[in-house]
Write an enzyme that holds these catalytic residues in place. Structure first.
Site, PDB file in Angstrom:
ATOM      1  N   ASP A 454       0.857  -1.149   0.000  1.00 39.82           N
ATOM      2  CA  ASP A 454       0.000   0.000   0.000  1.00 39.82           C
ATOM      3  C   ASP A 454       0.910   1.220   0.000  1.00 39.82           C
ATOM      4  O   ASP A 454       2.028   1.113   0.476  1.00 39.82           O
ATOM      5  CB  ASP A 454      -0.715  -0.042   1.361  1.00 39.82           C
ATOM      6  N   ASP A 775      -3.707  -1.568   5.278  1.00 32.76           N
ATOM      7  CA  ASP A 775      -4.149  -1.075   6.576  1.00 32.76           C
ATOM      8  C   ASP A 775      -5.647  -0.867   6.620  1.00 32.76           C
ATOM      9  O   ASP A 775      -6.243  -0.893   7.673  1.00 32.76           O
ATOM     10  CB  ASP A 775      -3.427   0.228   6.941  1.00 32.76           C
ATOM     11  N   ASP A 779      -8.531  -3.542   2.276  1.00 28.52           N
ATOM     12  CA  ASP A 779      -7.420  -4.426   1.917  1.00 28.52           C
ATOM     13  C   ASP A 779      -7.667  -5.856   2.354  1.00 28.52           C
ATOM     14  O   ASP A 779      -6.889  -6.749   2.044  1.00 28.52           O
ATOM     15  CB  ASP A 779      -6.108  -3.945   2.566  1.00 28.52           C
TER      16      ASP A 779
END
EC number: 7.2.2.10
Length: 1154
Positions: A454, A775, A779
């Protein structure tokens, strides 16, 4: 059974109730039965019994706005009457249970039987003993005292069995204890937001009591059951309780029931807590599970502790994770393939086991045949009845020798080595900020070939600050002077930012002098609020004027909208909506823009294109995230149709566009360089604009200008991977992923598609092992699909942590590099151990076998073998498994799935050292007595005293192992085996300790160890021969491995292990019979399981992936088959199937749907 246990809970709580009955307007029973209703039934029941939710709040003596007073006596009383928010853990296995489990080992059972028979026979003195004519070998060296000592061998075998069992049990016990410690740590860290005495506070989940007013928001995992009081657009994923993957919309008048263990997927709101702990929906399921689990335990004798799996039978993350985490782990065990290492080890163990069995059978047959032919054919002895016991004694001796061969062949130390190595690594990884939730994730990480990371929070600091702005037709390169902005615009801007953001987001004063202000809540919103403060304005007064309860309608941010809007009612009854979101998305919906005078002017598509070119792209190329803030006014009548989102979110007026900077973490570029050097490709997957993403990827070093790489947007990526029908095609993904480095503007589904595409790809000769970091709640699917999922410990939502394997406690990308290092170290430690262990095994088996066949008596006695096995297995696994990792581990490419566990170099070492050891042992066996001028130990009669000759052989053998242990520290053919030896004190201690014990055994071991004391010069020779190992090691290192084409590798997983289902079953049988029983119930129980798991099924397709049949059907991802097989032998799953095996214990909800 389940009912009984529950009634225990009731009776306990009812006693309390009778005494406090009148304190609150409703009893625990009533609330509990209320929470079992769903939807409209519940609404009707609330109306009939209580009136409305307000009335329930009054009865529970709590205020929907102020919350509980929060005084200690009040909280205590509530805990007493309604229970605590804590699900009592399942009792840990006692030490004795673990001992009993360790005793189930097949080899140990055979040994125990052999020892008991041997003992029994030694106490039985047959009358024919005096009969000289019974057997040829029965000779003159026998005297009375010796005959009495026959029991020692049996007793010694039993003793060593006890040692092995205690070591195994203790190891399991300490592992379980460690794991519980870890769990309770996670629990204490779990906090939830509640309102007490009008203050919003965060309290540990276990402190929540009935009557608390809890604030729920996007990404939360609900810690207790409750009723929805007020909020906006709240959507909940209840699949963990109902198995339905559709999100349920909550509202006060339609469906106000909020259940523990479910996930908030959208929106925010408040609830009043009505049931906690064992009385909440999840708690009820857990008590049922616990009840069903106990009777099954008795059947579950064989839950062997082969790998980290025993740890998975641990205690659920109690109330903290809605109690479901553990189920989830177990349920996931069948979804994730068995880890690479376990797959290879299982294969290797089966290969070795078969070889050992064959050898021991041959040994016994040869011995028996030789004896019978020699006695009855050559010497023509008749079979006398009084001689039968003597013959039986011989046969028992042969049987013991055979068992010895088998025992030596099977490396029992292997599970021990794996466990120690993993447990040690996990403990050390805690120090490196990696909280490992699933033990095997640790070594899978060592094989990782790709990391999909990410951007926000992982590669960047997640501390957002506005650094550029476009307001009133001017592009400011830094924060504008407040006086330069028109007053009307300023007012709109401040209101738009203050009201249209979660009220839980705040900027608090710094904790320490000189530190930066603390950002609480959503970081992007914090950046915007910071912008308001930088403009010398304040957002608090605006918020207090328009409290959260007064907001008319909120469209919360989600990954589809990519924007957030809030509608308020103005004093003149008309409505105003504030919007903010990704600039290219919000600007498309704008038809006006505020000019320098604060007046709206027309904003046409071509103006928009110009703005994108002149303002947004330059901002994005500086690596800024662009956010557009806009508003729209609506008349009071007719009231707009708020549910028609497309019409509402249109015709906006743009107030300003800001560029938010999220600086790259200082340590990230270096960490990414290390990954690339270690052969791991880092890809960035982000929801940001493509220019921003590219700029940050260059700063991080993910892409280097001039290289051949791809940066795609989600839309383009989807266009390229789908065919005309809109279906995803693997071949199309294969064309893209090898070069793809940045995927921008991606949705959670894109991230999941990419991860799945890389994992399923057969494009490269190695199957890719993918790690994913994330996070956000969105996800979840990708974290679950990945081989290893990393969740952010600080910024991560509960949902993300729940789906992950490892939690990064400092949210730092460089901790991932540490995880890679530890993972590779585990793999290497196990290879080192195998290299050492197999050398011992090969030598011992051949010595025992040839010795037995030529001299009818193994030169290494059963007890000595066990000692060799004990030290070599247990201690060596400790010594070699605790080698600390070095940076050099990051200089090689990952091994991947198809690389065998025992490489050619290792095979060369194993066989090379075996040749050296065998040569010397056989030399000593056949000409040793001449070299040392001592009596020969060959052909000694039954019960003869230990000979010096055989003692020298035993001692030399052990010395060679000791020095070979030092050789085993290196597995890639390095020359310097002493490199870094002092960094591992455990290793040095063990080598010296073993040496000391060996001296004691030889000098004072006497009859039990079949040893007779040696003189100093004999000792010197033994040590000298041992030292020869180190020299020989250098000789072996000189031989180039490439020349030795004939060497076979062992323990490899092939890419295409196409196994038809029947063979699958056979393979399982080899591994364990208990698992075969399970197989039958397996499929049935997964149906039940699917309902109890906390699955984050944001994507429907997950269902097929998660079910067991799905796993067997997926012929395409073939590797999963070999691992699925292996997976059946993983105990963690065993225990769950058992826990669910009593139908009565299924919760009503699940049973009803079955």
């Amino acid at each position: 059974m389940g009912d009984m246990t529950n009634s225990d809970f009731y009776s306990k709580n009812q006693r309390n109730e009778s005494s406090h009955g009148g304190e609150f307007g409703c009893t625990m029973e009533e609330l509990r039965s209320l929470m079992e209703l769903r939807g409209t039934e519940a609404v009707v029941k609330i109306k009939e019994t209580y009136g409305d939710t307000e009335a329930i709040c009054r009865r529970l003596k709590t205020s929907p706005v102020e919350g509980l007073p929060g005084t200690a006596p009040d909280l205590e009383k509530r805990k007493q009457i309604f229970g605590q928010n804590f699900i009592p853990p399942k009792k840990p296995k006692t030490f004795l249970q673990l001992v009993w489990e360790a005793l189930q080992d097949v080899t140990l059972i055979i040994l125990e039987i052999a020892a008991i028979i041997s003992l029994g026979l030694s106490f039985y003195h047959p009358p024919g003993e005096s009969n000289e004519g019974c057997a040829t070998a029965q000779g003159g060296a026998e005297d009375e005292g010796e005959a009495e000592a026959g029991w020692i061998e049996g007793a010694a075998i039993l003793l060593s069995v006890i040692c092995v069992v205690l070591v195994t049990a203790f190891n399991d016990w300490s592992k379980e204890k460690q794991f519980r410690g870890l769990q309770s740590r996670i629990e204490q860290e779990q906090k939830f937001t509640v309102v007490r005495a009008g203050q919003v506070v965060q309290i540990p989940v276990a402190e929540i009591v009935v009557g608390d007013i809890a604030q729920v928001k996007y990404g939360d995992l609900l810690p207790a059951d409750g009723l929805f009081i007020q909020g906006n657009d709240l959507k909940i994923d209840e699949s963990s309780l109902t198995g339905e993957s559709d999100q349920v919309r909550k509202s006060v008048d339609k469906d106000p029931m909020l259940l523990s263990g479910t996930h908030v997927m959208e929106g925010s709101g408040r609830m009043v807590v009505t049931a906690v702990g064992v009385n909440s929906q999840t708690g009820i399921i857990f008590t049922l599970l616990g009840a069903g689990g106990e009777e099954e335990e008795k059947k579950d004798k064989k839950a062997k502790q082969q790998d980290g799996a025993a740890a998975m039978e641990m205690q659920p993350l109690k109330s903290a994770e809605g109690g479901d985490a553990d189920d989830k782990k177990k349920a996931n065990m069948h979804k994730k393939e068995k880890s690479v290492l376990q797959g290879k080890l299982t294969k290797l163990a089966v290969q070795i086991g078969k070889a050992g069995l064959v050898m021991s059978a041959i040994t016994v047959i040869i011995l028996v045949l030789y004896f019978t032919v020699d006695t009855f054919v050559v010497n023509k002895k008749p079979w006398l009845p009084e001689c039968t016991p003597v013959y039986v004694q011989y046969f028992v001796k042969f049987f013991i020798i055979g068992v010895t061969v088998l025992v030596v062949a099977v490396p029992e130390g292997l599970p021990l080595a794996v466990t120690i190595s993993l447990a040690y690594s996990v403990k050390k990884m805690m120090k490196d900020n990696n909280l490992v939730r699933h033990l095997d994730a640790c070594e899978t990480m060592g094989n990782a070939t790709a990391i999909c990371s990410d951007k926000t929070g992982t590669l960047t600091t997640n501390r957002m600050t506005v650094v550029q702005a476009y307001v009133g037709d001017v592009h400011y390169k830094e924060i504008p002077d407040p006086s330069s902005i028109n007053a009307k615009t300023m007012e709109l801007l401040v209101s738009a930012i203050a009201i249209n953001s979660a009220y839980t987001t705040k900027i608090l004063p710094p904790e320490k002098e000189g530190a930066l202000p603390r950002q609480v809540g959503n970081k992007t919103e914090c950046g915007l609020l910071g912008f308001v403060l930088d403009l010398k304005q304040d957002y608090e007064p605006v918020r207090s004027q328009m409290p959260e309860e007064k907001l008319y309608k909120v469209y919360t941010f989600n990954s589809v909208r990519k924007s957030m809007s809030t509608v308020i009612k103005l004093p003149d009854e008309s409505f105003r909506m504030y919007s903010k979101g990704a600039s290219e998305i919000v600007l498309k919906k704008c038809c006006k823009i505020l000019n320098g005078a604060g007046e709206p002017r027309v904003f046409r598509p071509r103006d928009r294109d110009e703005m994108v070119k002149k303002v947004i792209e330059p901002m994005a190329c500086d690596g800024l995230r662009t956010i557009c803030v806009a508003y729209r006014d609506f008349p009071s009548s007719p009231e707009p149709d708020w549910d028609n989102e497309n019409d509402i979110l249109n015709d906006l007026t743009c107030i300003c566009v800001v560029g938010i900077e999220d600086p790259v973490r200082p340590e990230v570029p270096e960490a990414i360089r290390k990954c690339q050097r270690a052969g791991i490709t880092v890809r960035m997957v982000t929801g940001d604009n493509i220019n921003t993403a590219r700029a940050i990827a260059i700063k991080c070093g993910i892409i280097h200008p001039g290289e051949d790489f791809l940066c795609l947007e989600g839309k383009e990526f989807n266009r390229r991977i789908r065919n005309e029908k809109g279906e995803i095609e693997q071949e199309r993904i294969d064309k893209i992923w090898p070069k793809l480095r940045v995927l921008a503007r991606s949705s959670p589904t894109d991230k999941h598609t990419l991860v799945k595409g890389i994992i399923d790809s057969t494009h490269t000769e190695q199957r890719q092992v993918v790690a994913v970091t994330g996070d956000g709640t969105n996800d979840g699917p990708a974290l679950k699909k990945a081989d290893v999922g990393f969740a952010m410990g600080i910024a991560g939502t509960d949902v993300a942590k729940e789906a992950s394997d490892i939690i990064l406690t400092d949210d730092n990308f460089s901790s991932i590099v540490k995880a890679v290092m530890w993972g590779r170290n585990v793999y290497d430690s196990i290879s080192k151990f195998l290299q050492f262990q197999l050398t011992v095994n090969v030598v011992a088996v051949i010595v025992a076998f040839t010795g037995a066949c030529i001299t009818q008596d193994s030169p290494l006695k059963a007890v000595q073998m066990l000692w060799v096995n004990l030290i070599m297995d247990t201690f060596a696994s400790l010594a070699l498994a605790t080698e600390p990792p070095t940076e050099t581990l990051l200089l090689r490419k990952p091994y991947g799935r198809n690389k065998p566990l025992i490489s050619r170099t290792m095979m060369k070492n194993i066989l090379g050292h075996a040749v050296y050891q065998l040569t010397l042992i056989f030399t000593l066996l056949f000409v040793g007595e001449k070299m040392f001028q001592i009596d020969s130990g060959r052909n000694a009669p039954l019960h003869s005293p230990p000979s010096e000759h055989y003692t020298i052989i035993f001692n030399t053998f052990v010395m060679m192992q000791l020095f070979n242990e030092i050789n085993a520290r290196k597995i890639h053919g390095e020359r310097n085996v002493f490199d870094g030896i002092f960094r591992n004190p455990i290793f040095c201690t063990i080598v010296l300790g073993t040496f000391a014990i060996q001296i004691v055994i030889v000098q004072f071991g006497g009859k039990p160890f079949s040893c007779s004391p040696l003189q100093l010069d004999q000792w010197m020779w033994c040590i000298f021969i041992g030292l020869g190992e180190l020299v020989w090691g250098q000789v072996i290192a000189t031989i180039p491995t490439s020349r030795l084409k004939f060497l076979k590798e062992a323990g490899r997983l092939t890419q295409k292990e196409e196994i038809p289902e029947e063979e699958l079953n056979e393979d399982v049988e080899e591994i364990d019979h208990a698992e075969r029983e399970l197989r039958r119930g397996q499929i049935l129980w997964f149906r039940g399981l699917n309902r109890i798991q906390t699955q984050i099924e944001v994507v429907n397709t997950f269902k097929s992936g998660a079910s067991f049949q799905g796993a067997l059907r997926r012929q395409s991802s073939v590797t999963s088959q070999s691992q699925d097989v292996a997976n059946l032998s993983s105990p963690s799953r065993v225990s769950l199937s058992n826990a669910l095996s009593s139908p009565t214990s299924l919760p009503p909800a699940a049973a009803g749907q079955g």
